[in-house]
Design an enzyme around this catalytic site. Sequence first.
Site, PDB file in Angstrom:
ATOM      1  N   LEU A 111     131.503 105.291 -29.846  1.00  0.00           N
ATOM      2  CA  LEU A 111     131.072 104.466 -28.721  1.00  0.00           C
ATOM      3  C   LEU A 111     131.430 105.123 -27.393  1.00  0.00           C
ATOM      4  O   LEU A 111     132.509 105.672 -27.234  1.00  0.00           O
ATOM      5  CB  LEU A 111     131.721 103.074 -28.802  1.00  0.00           C
ATOM      6  N   GLY A 156     132.968 105.138 -33.864  1.00  0.00           N
ATOM      7  CA  GLY A 156     131.577 104.764 -34.087  1.00  0.00           C
ATOM      8  C   GLY A 156     130.768 105.841 -34.794  1.00  0.00           C
ATOM      9  O   GLY A 156     129.810 105.542 -35.510  1.00  0.00           O
ATOM     10  N   ASN A 180     139.469 105.722 -35.721  1.00  0.00           N
ATOM     11  CA  ASN A 180     140.725 105.929 -34.997  1.00  0.00           C
ATOM     12  C   ASN A 180     140.937 104.967 -33.833  1.00  0.00           C
ATOM     13  O   ASN A 180     141.708 105.241 -32.921  1.00  0.00           O
ATOM     14  CB  ASN A 180     140.781 107.370 -34.493  1.00  0.00           C
ATOM     15  N   GLU A 181     140.240 103.835 -33.880  1.00  0.00           N
ATOM     16  CA  GLU A 181     140.321 102.884 -32.780  1.00  0.00           C
ATOM     17  C   GLU A 181     141.759 102.554 -32.385  1.00  0.00           C
ATOM     18  O   GLU A 181     142.087 102.459 -31.197  1.00  0.00           O
ATOM     19  CB  GLU A 181     139.570 101.580 -33.140  1.00  0.00           C
TER      20      GLU A 181
END
Lengths: 305, 305, 305
Positions: A111, A156, A180-181
């Site tokens: 994202l 994303g 890996n957010e």
Amino acid sequence: MAAATVTLARRIARSGVLFPRSSPQVWGQASRQPPGLLSTQHRAFSNKKILVELDTSSGVATMKFKSPPVNSLSLDFLTEFCISLEKLENDRACRGLIITSTIPRVFSSGLDIMEMCGKSTEHYAEFWRAVQEMWLRLYGSNMVTVAAINGSSPAGGCLIALSCDYRIMVENPKYVIGLNEAQLGIVAPFWFKDTFVNAVGHRVAERSLQLGLLHSVPEAHQIGLVDEVVPEEKLQDKAVAVVAQWLALPDHARQLTKSMMRKAVLDHMLAHREEDIQNFVNFISKDSIQKSLSMYMEMLKKKKS
Amino acid sequence: MAAATVTLARRIARSGVLFPRSSPQVWGQASRQPPGLLSTQHRAFSNKKILVELDTSSGVATMKFKSPPVNSLSLDFLTEFCISLEKLENDRACRGLIITSTIPRVFSSGLDIMEMCGKSTEHYAEFWRAVQEMWLRLYGSNMVTVAAINGSSPAGGCLIALSCDYRIMVENPKYVIGLNEAQLGIVAPFWFKDTFVNAVGHRVAERSLQLGLLHSVPEAHQIGLVDEVVPEEKLQDKAVAVVAQWLALPDHARQLTKSMMRKAVLDHMLAHREEDIQNFVNFISKDSIQKSLSMYMEMLKKKKS
Amino acid sequence: MAAATVTLARRIARSGVLFPRSSPQVWGQASRQPPGLLSTQHRAFSNKKILVELDTSSGVATMKFKSPPVNSLSLDFLTEFCISLEKLENDRACRGLIITSTIPRVFSSGLDIMEMCGKSTEHYAEFWRAVQEMWLRLYGSNMVTVAAINGSSPAGGCLIALSCDYRIMVENPKYVIGLNEAQLGIVAPFWFKDTFVNAVGHRVAERSLQLGLLHSVPEAHQIGLVDEVVPEEKLQDKAVAVVAQWLALPDHARQLTKSMMRKAVLDHMLAHREEDIQNFVNFISKDSIQKSLSMYMEMLKKKKS
């Protein structure tokens, strides 16, 4: 999904794409002509950020992400992606899809943080709906979908790969993949998690998501995050062979089976779609999150220079 | 959880613990003073059955089970455990927790059979509520939790390990771990099962639970029941390193991710908590079960002498 | 399950089986006599398509499929199977069951396509109810069930193996096992899928079901579709040893544990049973499906000659 369609239609109009939903689909129509009438076996379709090539003899399309520097999933990118998916889905000449990148060393960076920083809540909502729409179309696609992952694929980008039927990754010690957010101080939404759990199981997902791990290629292979690892020069051939293997099955039976496997997770998201948008907007609008995303962007800028 | 809180408060009063919930938490308050005002970097807190040490510089507490002969989970032990967990959870100086044993060759032998034999139904109910409470607090903890398993860990001992974020076990051919309830003629409750399935998957759980298997250390590692195996002398360092790795993530994102992964199983238990207590009381009160537990206790006594 | 019972009772009457449900179960009664009164330790019970032998000393029955050419699951076969299962289930002398084949190279070829081709909708419904009934009885059996897979086992044959507690397969490069429905242009029902997912996990199931894969023995072992692989001559001994291991556990605890593990999937099917029959009837009655099944049967006939 009415609201999503309206949003997409508006964006289609805005971005000047040639084939809005309500007017005749020129490209789609061509594919319904008898094969003999087609002048070539290949048709190409290029927007700004994604190149789509359809080999009508095999029924396999290839989508090539070509949005420098890192194929980040901006609202424009997602809109193009959804429109392309919809066109291919409705095109009877197309039964399979390979997704890959033309950008060296990157499949997709995930994202676009620019879309989540310093914008209006309306913008956040529109952006998030486009992320959802992309996943709904890809995870629920009737086509055979293969991710030919020729570069790193965090967050994303990893979701796009996970939403395909099969994942082939290039063996390269520099490439990584994962959700890996958590590393950025944010949380993968529940349907990212569900998609991840369906691929690697609960335990691996629990640890990987909490640590926001970016897995090396051998590790990704070992935990089942990718299905196969190949040298770069064999990626395209392998992807074509895999699609062909899956297309050898009767479409109807394969599609119903796929739907049976993925329906629970798709339905769960659809049932909570508006709530999920609201959650995202509330979360991303927080001062603390905005601050940490800004810091992250600064860090990225410094890295470049 | 009101009833549970009342029960715990009553037990706190009974056991003479210094910090009941309604009065100021002296130990907790200290931790909210600026670091410079603390006289030492270590604070220790010992009850009868568990020693708690907090390293305020790293934010990591260590709980050492010290209840001879085998750290069995009596009502007193569970009460101390829950109180310690609650104190650490509410202490901002504490972000991580290592659980280990000071008793040679045993991590924890699981639920204390004495609490399930020849007692009143009220006692069974209070005991079971304490088992539930322990799991709810540990499986749902916001802290990073690591089990440093330095001995055998059957049944409830295995549950404690399973409820942590990460499991490190000492390599020793004599140590075993597993949910062996079926061996004793009893059945692991559904939330033991759910916790186990989340770690090892459905198929492994189905066989292991039906056979009441106690797995050797290599086997436990192979099926994913423990995450890592180390020699005894490296256990402490490894546990500290793992906690540090997990604490490197932003707390908020990590905690929300953990909650997302575990919520379904926690909620499922909470929704059936009273029913689960009733089931346990009915089951354990049966003559046949009482008889088989008595025989098991006799066998254990003979083994000792 | 009233309708199913009626159907089964009707079929029992029709097929001339000796022990209908409403009359005294001669064979079952014998087993309730004190062991000393039994004249032999073995009792055998043979219908047309399945031979059942019970070793009353060990409490283990063996079911041998003996329906040439390929042990296909016709309505008659399924009816015999269900009746035999019910008899063993109600027989206190029987605690364990080994399922194997007397036909060379084939365990069971799965559902009999003859039952799904050119018949009435009533017939399709009766047939499907019998398939459901077989699975409900086997997957939910209180007995310890071991599949001794001494030949190929596609589709419904694979389901029988998956419904047992443990799967041992003979190592033979010609044998295959899997849910290959998609290859025939049909779709495995949701409860086949649920049973498969419980054994091999979501990801493996998703790919295997969509491709209708028939796995080689080593591959089946590697993905967890079978638990153990042995040379043909050791199959019987191994199966006996495995049943003995499982029977060493207290029956009650083992049965409750099994039920806890399988209840969700069994309940899900029971809640949708009539709907599932209707879906099957509608699907199989389609011209396109009838046509593709006819073609498949033609192909099989040509293969033979």
